[in-house]
Scaffold this active site. Structure first.
Site, PDB file in Angstrom:
ATOM      1  N   HIS A   1      -6.283   6.137   6.085  1.00 15.92           N
ATOM      2  CA  HIS A   1      -7.047   4.915   6.272  1.00 15.92           C
ATOM      3  C   HIS A   1      -6.762   4.214   7.588  1.00 15.92           C
ATOM      4  O   HIS A   1      -7.675   3.723   8.238  1.00 15.92           O
ATOM      5  CB  HIS A   1      -6.693   3.988   5.108  1.00 15.92           C
ATOM      6  CG  HIS A   1      -7.426   2.684   5.078  1.00 15.92           C
ATOM      7  ND1 HIS A   1      -8.794   2.619   4.899  1.00 15.92           N
ATOM      8  CD2 HIS A   1      -6.995   1.396   5.191  1.00 15.92           C
ATOM      9  CE1 HIS A   1      -9.173   1.344   4.910  1.00 15.92           C
ATOM     10  NE2 HIS A   1      -8.103   0.585   5.102  1.00 15.92           N
TER      11      HIS A   1
ATOM     12  N   ARG B   1       1.294  -1.402   7.417  1.00 14.45           N
ATOM     13  CA  ARG B   1       0.467  -2.596   7.668  1.00 14.45           C
ATOM     14  C   ARG B   1       0.168  -3.346   6.367  1.00 14.45           C
ATOM     15  O   ARG B   1      -0.221  -2.739   5.366  1.00 14.45           O
ATOM     16  CB  ARG B   1      -0.862  -2.165   8.306  1.00 14.45           C
ATOM     17  CG  ARG B   1      -1.838  -3.302   8.511  1.00 14.45           C
ATOM     18  CD  ARG B   1      -3.110  -2.787   9.126  1.00 14.45           C
ATOM     19  NE  ARG B   1      -3.794  -1.892   8.226  1.00 14.45           N
ATOM     20  CZ  ARG B   1      -4.905  -2.203   7.555  1.00 14.45           C
ATOM     21  NH1 ARG B   1      -5.459  -3.395   7.671  1.00 14.45           N
ATOM     22  NH2 ARG B   1      -5.465  -1.311   6.772  1.00 14.45           N
TER      23      ARG B   1
ATOM     24  N   ARG C   1       0.782  -1.232   0.000  1.00 16.03           N
ATOM     25  CA  ARG C   1       0.000   0.000   0.000  1.00 16.03           C
ATOM     26  C   ARG C   1       0.813   1.281   0.000  1.00 16.03           C
ATOM     27  O   ARG C   1       0.451   2.258  -0.638  1.00 16.03           O
ATOM     28  CB  ARG C   1      -0.845  -0.011   1.267  1.00 16.03           C
ATOM     29  CG  ARG C   1      -2.277   0.011   0.951  1.00 16.03           C
ATOM     30  CD  ARG C   1      -3.060  -0.197   2.176  1.00 16.03           C
ATOM     31  NE  ARG C   1      -4.011  -1.238   1.899  1.00 16.03           N
ATOM     32  CZ  ARG C   1      -4.926  -1.616   2.736  1.00 16.03           C
ATOM     33  NH1 ARG C   1      -5.010  -1.081   3.925  1.00 16.03           N
ATOM     34  NH2 ARG C   1      -5.772  -2.547   2.391  1.00 16.03           N
TER      35      ARG C   1
HETATM   36  P1  FAD Z   1     -13.214   0.492  15.806  1.00 16.11           P
HETATM   37  O1  FAD Z   1     -13.902  -0.585  15.092  1.00 16.11           O
HETATM   38  O2  FAD Z   1     -12.958   1.740  15.061  1.00 16.11           O
HETATM   39  O3  FAD Z   1     -14.071   0.853  17.101  1.00 16.11           O
HETATM   40  C1  FAD Z   1     -13.722   1.965  17.889  1.00 16.11           C
HETATM   41  C2  FAD Z   1     -14.792   2.177  18.928  1.00 16.11           C
HETATM   42  O4  FAD Z   1     -14.338   3.096  19.914  1.00 16.11           O
HETATM   43  C3  FAD Z   1     -16.086   2.756  18.397  1.00 16.11           C
HETATM   44  O5  FAD Z   1     -17.159   2.113  19.045  1.00 16.11           O
HETATM   45  C4  FAD Z   1     -16.017   4.216  18.837  1.00 16.11           C
HETATM   46  O6  FAD Z   1     -17.266   4.848  18.985  1.00 16.11           O
HETATM   47  C5  FAD Z   1     -15.348   4.033  20.183  1.00 16.11           C
HETATM   48  N1  FAD Z   1     -14.737   5.248  20.712  1.00 16.11           N
HETATM   49  C6  FAD Z   1     -13.755   5.994  20.167  1.00 16.11           C
HETATM   50  N2  FAD Z   1     -13.475   7.032  20.973  1.00 16.11           N
HETATM   51  C7  FAD Z   1     -14.291   6.938  22.052  1.00 16.11           C
HETATM   52  C8  FAD Z   1     -14.490   7.718  23.213  1.00 16.11           C
HETATM   53  N3  FAD Z   1     -13.817   8.859  23.460  1.00 16.11           N
HETATM   54  N4  FAD Z   1     -15.425   7.309  24.109  1.00 16.11           N
HETATM   55  C9  FAD Z   1     -16.165   6.197  23.902  1.00 16.11           C
HETATM   56  N5  FAD Z   1     -16.027   5.435  22.799  1.00 16.11           N
HETATM   57  C10 FAD Z   1     -15.101   5.799  21.893  1.00 16.11           C
HETATM   58  N6  FAD Z   1      -8.929  -3.995   8.234  1.00 16.11           N
HETATM   59  C11 FAD Z   1      -8.804  -5.278   7.827  1.00 16.11           C
HETATM   60  O7  FAD Z   1      -8.106  -6.072   8.479  1.00 16.11           O
HETATM   61  N7  FAD Z   1      -9.470  -5.719   6.725  1.00 16.11           N
HETATM   62  C12 FAD Z   1     -10.262  -4.904   5.970  1.00 16.11           C
HETATM   63  O8  FAD Z   1     -10.857  -5.343   5.007  1.00 16.11           O
HETATM   64  C13 FAD Z   1     -10.376  -3.546   6.352  1.00 16.11           C
HETATM   65  N8  FAD Z   1     -11.120  -2.688   5.618  1.00 16.11           N
HETATM   66  C14 FAD Z   1     -11.304  -1.416   6.073  1.00 16.11           C
HETATM   67  C15 FAD Z   1     -12.149  -0.560   5.367  1.00 16.11           C
HETATM   68  C16 FAD Z   1     -12.419   0.704   5.839  1.00 16.11           C
HETATM   69  C17 FAD Z   1     -13.335   1.625   5.069  1.00 16.11           C
HETATM   70  C18 FAD Z   1     -11.824   1.136   7.043  1.00 16.11           C
HETATM   71  C19 FAD Z   1     -12.116   2.505   7.597  1.00 16.11           C
HETATM   72  C20 FAD Z   1     -10.957   0.305   7.745  1.00 16.11           C
HETATM   73  C21 FAD Z   1     -10.695  -0.975   7.257  1.00 16.11           C
HETATM   74  N9  FAD Z   1      -9.844  -1.836   7.942  1.00 16.11           N
HETATM   75  C22 FAD Z   1      -9.709  -3.130   7.523  1.00 16.11           C
HETATM   76  C23 FAD Z   1      -9.257  -1.453   9.230  1.00 16.11           C
HETATM   77  C24 FAD Z   1     -10.109  -2.061  10.356  1.00 16.11           C
HETATM   78  O9  FAD Z   1     -11.469  -1.968  10.005  1.00 16.11           O
HETATM   79  C25 FAD Z   1      -9.897  -1.363  11.669  1.00 16.11           C
HETATM   80  O10 FAD Z   1      -8.531  -1.238  11.942  1.00 16.11           O
HETATM   81  C26 FAD Z   1     -10.541  -2.139  12.804  1.00 16.11           C
HETATM   82  O11 FAD Z   1     -11.877  -2.406  12.502  1.00 16.11           O
HETATM   83  C27 FAD Z   1     -10.441  -1.351  14.098  1.00 16.11           C
HETATM   84  O12 FAD Z   1     -11.201  -2.013  15.074  1.00 16.11           O
HETATM   85  P2  FAD Z   1     -11.194  -1.468  16.545  1.00 16.11           P
HETATM   86  O13 FAD Z   1     -12.073  -2.358  17.331  1.00 16.11           O
HETATM   87  O14 FAD Z   1      -9.820  -1.252  16.983  1.00 16.11           O
HETATM   88  O15 FAD Z   1     -11.844   0.011  16.426  1.00 16.11           O
HETATM   89  C1  SIN Z   2      -9.490  -3.099   1.680  1.00 14.61           C
HETATM   90  O1  SIN Z   2     -10.459  -3.835   1.632  1.00 14.61           O
HETATM   91  O2  SIN Z   2      -8.854  -2.715   0.714  1.00 14.61           O
HETATM   92  C2  SIN Z   2      -9.062  -2.635   3.028  1.00 14.61           C
HETATM   93  C3  SIN Z   2      -8.295  -3.702   3.663  1.00 14.61           C
HETATM   94  C4  SIN Z   2      -7.542  -3.193   4.833  1.00 14.61           C
HETATM   95  O3  SIN Z   2      -7.511  -1.996   5.101  1.00 14.61           O
HETATM   96  O4  SIN Z   2      -6.928  -4.031   5.493  1.00 14.61           O
END
Ligand code: FAD
Ligand code: SIN
Length: 526
Positions: free
Chosen positions: A349, A384, A288
């Site tokens: 991202h 990553r 990436r």
């Molecule tokens: P999140 O799922 O972001 O959850 C964070 C939580 O914390 C939320 O509930 C939010 O409201 C809460 N929060 C934040 N601040 C506060 C606060 N101050 N008080 C209370 N609550 C709070 N990764 C992959 O491995 N494969 C993929 O295909 C992929 N595709 C992606 C596509 C997109 C469009 C995006 C944006 C990301 C993608 N990623 C992918 C990355 C991956 O989705 C994220 O890194 C991962 O989901 C993060 O999970 P998490 O549980 O750490 O945080």
């Molecule tokens: C994607 O589907 O291209 C996002 C995958 C990722 O961020 O890991």
């Protein structure tokens, strides 16, 4: 109001929910989130979860791809842990109901993304995250030991600082006793005392104007830990996804998953030229950092605003089966991917850095764990590998759970925690002081600390940041707390950490590219 809970989980994405389901077998769990329960980065994940499923793939190949993507800065021990334990954790997800696509023979239909030498990405169509989030929430709602509270905004970790106690190594270091939260319904600040706290607050794409991340992604957890004097690492490594849909005015940007390139999609200049082989022998499927920088370069050369993703040669029926949401989205704005090229741009991202944790997800603040995008485990190094983050979140939430349940019986609540101090604060007179600075911050990060940086740009960013910081701290001292003000403050803290780390890095690695430094092999732009 003061509440007590064994395990406090901040965040309702994959990291927080998967931890909660396991910890709940050992005590009462409270999950808090500042928004609706499913508004997370997790919900928007498209491509899927990378894991070794069948030969010819192997653990060693996945490790090697991760290390190459990380450009020499991954922690090899952590890479091995995540990849070796990954399949077991995916079995947990399947047990919780996640439905990953299979082919007609009943085998998992594995996708391929940039930097992967094999087809290894488990997915659910092109909305894997939606499937994961939905199935985890269904389990959470059924669990008698779990309470999930929405619209509770975590403001600050409670540590000895709030008790006026001095902390030294000999007193046992900084300790987390819980968190102050702003209840967005009552507008009151409450105290939640916890024995164990898991920070699972996700990423910080909102540092930039153009991002795939939803509005919640403001880096709150990392900023809270930084303010509490925990260690935060690797913040210069902000990953830009190469292919967000170019659709001016839409924010956040809609993602065109890298799996489309794994399916045969080809990047082209506005003149139709297949430019990626000029930058990397892996062409459109290079890692990436390389693809995003190449696109940035081509956009600057052409003076335009996007490049194209060409899918016109792909099988329409298979494309529609694999990418129904992308097809729907493109058509909704008048693009037919079978006859038109799709305009794409890089967008902020993923945050590779974050709260430094050990191999069990423990931060250096006692009783505080971190998992998911807010944590820096050492897996990603300088960049990553695609689809490794959902995997990392599952593996580290599990490890943090195993470690924290061993410790909990020795932890007591602190009885002397003061209420939140709001003395001398009044309602803000005008929101423009907050919203204007957020926009200014996003502009400076985008202009000066984006895909390509330089010494003068980073210095300019730091100078501007100091002004915004001073103004916002002054406002914070005299204003009643609100999500807008607190998010701005958190974004400023994170910008400072990104710029500082970027200025300190003296070589180009992975996602960090400073045009004043000599280009190394992985950062080749003339
Ligand atoms: P999140 O799922 O972001 O959850 C964070 C939580 O914390 C939320 O509930 C939010 O409201 C809460 N929060 C934040 N601040 C506060 C606060 N101050 N008080 C209370 N609550 C709070 N990764 C992959 O491995 N494969 C993929 O295909 C992929 N595709 C992606 C596509 C997109 C469009 C995006 C944006 C990301 C993608 N990623 C992918 C990355 C991956 O989705 C994220 O890194 C991962 O989901 C993060 O999970 P998490 O549980 O750490 O945080
Ligand atoms: C994607 O589907 O291209 C996002 C995958 C990722 O961020 O890991």
């Amino acid at each position: 109001m003061q509440q007590r809970v064994d395990f406090l989980v901040i965040g309702s994405g994959i990291a927080g929910l998967s931890y909660a389901l396991k910890a709940a077998e050992f005590g009462k769990v409270m999950i808090i989130t500042k928004a609706n329960e499913d508004e997370t980065n997790t919900k928007y994940a498209q491509g899927g979860i990378a894991a070794v499923t069948y030969a010819p793939d192997s653990v060693e190949k996945h490790i090697e791809d991760t290390l190459i993507a990380g450009d020499g800065l991954c922690d090899e021990k952590i890479v091995r842990i995540v990849i070796e334990e990954g399949m077991e954790r995916i079995q947990d997800m399947i047990r919780w109901g996640a439905d990953f696509d299979k082919d007609e023979t009943g085998k998992y239909d594995l996708a391929r993304e940039g930097g992967h030498s094999e087809y290894r990405v488990l997915h659910h169509k092109d909305n894997t995250g939606f499937e994961i989030e939905r199935k985890l929430l269904m389990q959470i709602h059924q669990h008698p030991n779990i309470e999930l509270h929405t619209h509770l905004f975590a403001l600050d970790l409670i540590t000895q600082h709030h008790l006026g106690e001095e902390v030294t190594r000999s007193t046992g270091g900084i300790e987390c006793f819980g968190v102050y939260v702003l209840n967005l319904k009552t507008k009151k600040v409450d105290t939640i005392l916890s024995k164990i706290t898991l920070m699972a607050s996700g990423g910080a794409g909102q540092l930039y104007k153009t991002t795939t991340n939803p509005l919640i992604a403001t880096g709150d957890g990392v900023a809270m830990v930084y303010r509490a004097k925990g260690t935060v690492n690797d913040m210069e490594f902000i990953q830009f996804h190469p292919t967000a849909l170019y659709n001016p005015g839409e924010s956040p940007c809609f993602l065109i998953t890298e799996a489309v390139r794994g399916f045969g999609g080809i990047l082209r200049t506005v003149d139709g030229y297949d430019f990626m082989p000029d930058y990397d022998e892996r062409g459109s499927l290079a890692s990436r950092d390389i693809v995003a920088r190449a696109i940035d370069n081509e956009i600057k050369k052409s003076g335009g605003e996007f490049v194209y993703l060409d899918c016109t040669h792909l099988d329409p029926q298979k494309f529609a089966e694999h990418f129904p949401n992308i097809l729907r989205k493109c058509k909704s704005i008048g693009i037919d991917p079978f006859t038109n090229y799709i305009p794409v741009v890089p967008a902020a991202h993923y945050m590779c850095g974050g709260i430094r944790v050990d191999e069990y997800g423990a931060s250096d603040i006692k009783n505080l764990y971190a998992a998911g995008e807010c944590a820096c485990t050492g897996l990603h190094g300088a960049n990553r590998l695609a689809s490794n983050s959902l995997l990392e979140a599952l593996v580290f939430s599990h490890r943090a759970y195993e470690q924290s349940v061993k410790k909990i019986s020795d932890i007591r609540y602190r009885e002397d925690i003061p209420d939140w101090n709001a003395d001398g604060t009044t309602e803000p007179k005008e929101m423009i002081l907050i919203t204007g600075n957020r926009r200014e911050l996003q502009a400076l990060m985008s202009n000066y600390v984006g895909i390509v940086r330089s010494n003068v740009r980073m210095k300019r960013a730091m100078d501007r940041l100091r002004i915004i910081y001073g103004e916002t701290e002054a406002l914070y001292e005299r204003t009643v707390v609100s999500p807008a003000l607190c998010e701005l403050r958190n974004l400023i803290n994170l910008s400072y950490l990104v710029v500082k780390a970027a200025m300190q890095r003296t070589e180009n690695r992975g996602l960090h590219y400073n045009s004043d430094l000599d280009a190394n092999k992985s950062s080749r732009i003339d």
